[in-house]
Design a protein around this motif. Sequence first.
Motif, PDB file in Angstrom:
ATOM      1  N   LEU A 175       0.447  -6.244  -5.905  1.00 18.52           N
ATOM      2  CA  LEU A 175       1.472  -5.345  -6.443  1.00 18.52           C
ATOM      3  C   LEU A 175       2.678  -6.106  -6.971  1.00 18.52           C
ATOM      4  N   GLY A 176       2.883  -7.341  -6.489  1.00 14.46           N
ATOM      5  CA  GLY A 176       3.989  -8.140  -7.004  1.00 14.46           C
ATOM      6  C   GLY A 176       3.888  -8.368  -8.498  1.00 14.46           C
ATOM      7  N   GLY A 199      11.515  -9.348 -16.259  1.00 11.09           N
ATOM      8  CA  GLY A 199      10.922  -8.359 -15.376  1.00 11.09           C
ATOM      9  C   GLY A 199      11.960  -7.770 -14.458  1.00 11.09           C
ATOM     10  N   SER A 200      11.550  -6.824 -13.621  1.00 13.20           N
ATOM     11  CA  SER A 200      12.488  -6.152 -12.737  1.00 13.20           C
ATOM     12  C   SER A 200      11.748  -5.616 -11.516  1.00 13.20           C
ATOM     13  N   HIS A 201      12.475  -5.514 -10.406  1.00 13.77           N
ATOM     14  CA  HIS A 201      11.910  -4.894  -9.208  1.00 13.77           C
ATOM     15  C   HIS A 201      11.926  -3.375  -9.302  1.00 13.77           C
ATOM     16  N   THR A 202      12.828  -2.853 -10.120  1.00 13.14           N
ATOM     17  CA  THR A 202      13.064  -1.411 -10.130  1.00 13.14           C
ATOM     18  C   THR A 202      12.401  -0.735 -11.318  1.00 13.14           C
ATOM     19  N   VAL A 203      12.193   0.560 -11.192  1.00 11.32           N
ATOM     20  CA  VAL A 203      11.531   1.352 -12.214  1.00 11.32           C
ATOM     21  C   VAL A 203      12.443   2.512 -12.594  1.00 11.32           C
ATOM     22  N   GLY A 204      12.592   2.745 -13.864  1.00  7.06           N
ATOM     23  CA  GLY A 204      13.440   3.821 -14.359  1.00  7.06           C
ATOM     24  C   GLY A 204      13.920   3.478 -15.755  1.00  7.06           C
ATOM     25  N   ASP A 205      14.959   4.161 -16.233  1.00  7.16           N
ATOM     26  CA  ASP A 205      15.466   3.813 -17.547  1.00  7.16           C
ATOM     27  C   ASP A 205      16.264   2.522 -17.471  1.00  7.16           C
ATOM     28  N   ARG A 206      16.732   2.022 -18.589  1.00  3.47           N
ATOM     29  CA  ARG A 206      17.383   0.725 -18.629  1.00  3.47           C
ATOM     30  C   ARG A 206      18.649   0.715 -17.767  1.00  3.47           C
ATOM     31  N   ALA A 207      19.349   1.825 -17.736  1.00  5.20           N
ATOM     32  CA  ALA A 207      20.557   1.882 -16.916  1.00  5.20           C
ATOM     33  C   ALA A 207      20.224   1.679 -15.443  1.00  5.20           C
ATOM     34  N   VAL A 208      19.104   2.249 -15.019  1.00  8.43           N
ATOM     35  CA  VAL A 208      18.693   2.082 -13.629  1.00  8.43           C
ATOM     36  C   VAL A 208      18.305   0.639 -13.361  1.00  8.43           C
ATOM     37  N   ARG A 209      17.573   0.024 -14.280  1.00  5.90           N
ATOM     38  CA  ARG A 209      17.125  -1.341 -14.062  1.00  5.90           C
ATOM     39  C   ARG A 209      18.291  -2.314 -14.016  1.00  5.90           C
ATOM     40  N   GLY A 225      13.258   3.816  -8.634  1.00  8.15           N
ATOM     41  CA  GLY A 225      12.133   3.370  -7.825  1.00  8.15           C
ATOM     42  C   GLY A 225      12.168   1.863  -7.644  1.00  8.15           C
ATOM     43  N   ASP A 226      11.660   1.360  -6.536  1.00 10.13           N
ATOM     44  CA  ASP A 226      11.700  -0.072  -6.254  1.00 10.13           C
ATOM     45  C   ASP A 226      10.328  -0.556  -5.796  1.00 10.13           C
ATOM     46  N   LEU A 227       9.734  -1.456  -6.592  1.00  4.24           N
ATOM     47  CA  LEU A 227       8.396  -1.953  -6.304  1.00  4.24           C
ATOM     48  C   LEU A 227       8.362  -2.917  -5.120  1.00  4.24           C
ATOM     49  N   ARG A 228       9.535  -3.363  -4.684  1.00  3.65           N
ATOM     50  CA  ARG A 228       9.550  -4.237  -3.516  1.00  3.65           C
ATOM     51  C   ARG A 228       9.142  -3.493  -2.250  1.00  3.65           C
ATOM     52  N   VAL A 229       9.283  -2.177  -2.252  1.00  2.00           N
ATOM     53  CA  VAL A 229       8.944  -1.415  -1.040  1.00  2.00           C
ATOM     54  C   VAL A 229       7.437  -1.451  -0.768  1.00  2.00           C
ATOM     55  N   ALA A 274      -3.361   5.235   7.947  1.00  2.00           N
ATOM     56  CA  ALA A 274      -2.021   5.766   7.698  1.00  2.00           C
ATOM     57  C   ALA A 274      -1.158   4.753   6.964  1.00  2.00           C
ATOM     58  N   TRP A 275      -1.285   3.472   7.342  1.00  2.00           N
ATOM     59  CA  TRP A 275      -0.487   2.427   6.681  1.00  2.00           C
ATOM     60  C   TRP A 275      -0.915   2.266   5.226  1.00  2.00           C
ATOM     61  N   ALA A 276      -2.224   2.356   4.979  1.00  2.31           N
ATOM     62  CA  ALA A 276      -2.705   2.316   3.594  1.00  2.31           C
ATOM     63  C   ALA A 276      -2.160   3.517   2.814  1.00  2.31           C
ATOM     64  N   GLY A 277      -2.093   4.677   3.478  1.00  2.16           N
ATOM     65  CA  GLY A 277      -1.501   5.849   2.846  1.00  2.16           C
ATOM     66  C   GLY A 277      -0.027   5.632   2.545  1.00  2.16           C
ATOM     67  N   LEU A 278       0.688   4.972   3.471  1.00  4.79           N
ATOM     68  CA  LEU A 278       2.099   4.667   3.244  1.00  4.79           C
ATOM     69  C   LEU A 278       2.266   3.721   2.060  1.00  4.79           C
ATOM     70  N   LEU A 279       1.364   2.749   1.949  1.00  9.48           N
ATOM     71  CA  LEU A 279       1.393   1.842   0.800  1.00  9.48           C
ATOM     72  C   LEU A 279       1.233   2.628  -0.500  1.00  9.48           C
ATOM     73  N   GLY A 280       0.244   3.524  -0.534  1.00  7.80           N
ATOM     74  CA  GLY A 280       0.041   4.339  -1.733  1.00  7.80           C
ATOM     75  C   GLY A 280       1.218   5.246  -2.013  1.00  7.80           C
ATOM     76  N   LEU A 281       1.797   5.821  -0.960  1.00  6.06           N
ATOM     77  CA  LEU A 281       2.926   6.732  -1.126  1.00  6.06           C
ATOM     78  C   LEU A 281       4.148   6.004  -1.680  1.00  6.06           C
ATOM     79  N   THR A 282       4.474   4.838  -1.119  1.00  2.89           N
ATOM     80  CA  THR A 282       5.646   4.103  -1.594  1.00  2.89           C
ATOM     81  C   THR A 282       5.436   3.569  -3.009  1.00  2.89           C
ATOM     82  N   LEU A 283       4.198   3.213  -3.352  1.00  3.38           N
ATOM     83  CA  LEU A 283       3.917   2.785  -4.725  1.00  3.38           C
ATOM     84  C   LEU A 283       4.106   3.946  -5.693  1.00  3.38           C
ATOM     85  N   TRP A 284       3.573   5.117  -5.341  1.00  5.18           N
ATOM     86  CA  TRP A 284       3.727   6.307  -6.174  1.00  5.18           C
ATOM     87  C   TRP A 284       5.196   6.666  -6.338  1.00  5.18           C
ATOM     88  N   GLN A 285       5.939   6.598  -5.257  1.00 10.71           N
ATOM     89  CA  GLN A 285       7.369   6.894  -5.310  1.00 10.71           C
ATOM     90  C   GLN A 285       8.090   5.921  -6.230  1.00 10.71           C
TER      91      GLN A 285
END
Length: 333
Positions: A175-176, A199-209, A225-229, A274-285
């Motif tokens: 995911l990195g 590149g950036s850790h965060t996801v959103g419009d340019r102002a967010v990044r 959103g933050d891909l580091r999570v 559950a941890w795999a679900g948390l990984l998917g959830l935080t990625l989706w978020q």
Amino acid sequence: MSQLVPGTALPIRSTPHRPHGPLLVACALMAALLAWSLAGLVLDDRLIGGEPAWAKPAKFAAAFVLYTATLAWLLSLPHRGARVTRWMGTIFAVTAVVDVGFVVVQAARGTFSHFNTESDAVNTVGQLIFASGVPGLFAANLVIAVTVLWQRVADRPTTLAIRAGLVLAVAGMALGYLMGFTGPRAAATADGKVVELVGSHTVGDRAVRNDTAGLPGTDWSTAGGDLRVPHFVGLHGIQVLLLAAVTLGWAARRFPALRAERTRAGLVGVLAAAWAGLLGLTLWQALRGVPPAAPDGPVLRAAAVLLLGAAAGVALVLSAAARRPGPATPVSH
């Protein structure tokens, strides 16, 4: 015959091999760097992109202390293909030290280590190190995972924790790479120079990044959103699962319902799912641009479903254990 790893509740199948020297050296170096970086956070008030200059070295050091220690322990367990995995452990250790070393150099220089487009010689060489080092870390970990995945190196709960944890770690490392596809952004070095980052850790419009606000300690974004999570969740799942296996092993000596390996393995399996679900959830978020500390309705509903599913899984495992005839298998001493 299985026996306990000294000082733990992790039964193994035979005597452990000697510790993996390069990984232990890397772990010690990372621990020293962590202490240095924590001192830097107190004594050095420079900011790089709005973040304390020594925050990134501190976070990398802490993460690698955990992961190199875990790998060193894992590779000490008897398993087939040990020569290959020991070489991969050495590659992982050396690459980790070199890569994190560049992070330290850039922090000392007051500039960015990741995604930096500056054309000076130090940064140019450093970006080449990253270009080869990051895939090296990923490949070494992948080879170790594939080699160990199909073997039983400890009791059932611990083996399941290792297998699921290695899969989660490989996913977390992969995911990195997403961070390199979130688009360019501009940020200021410690001396105020504006640098373009690819590149950036965060996801959103340019102002967010370009936003520099972050959660205390982690610097995870408060605006997008933050891909580091999910990256963090994946990498450290193995420690969570092993801790669960240890805790269940200790608890089994007091609670008869947990004495059967099958029951403890089932509970570790529920946690792994559950941890795999948390990984998917935080990625989706993260990909939806939702800040980690400000989940919206869909994220909260998905989290509730995940928690209910985990609770139901635990209830099913314990219910099956209660119905199982015969005495529970005693835990090794």
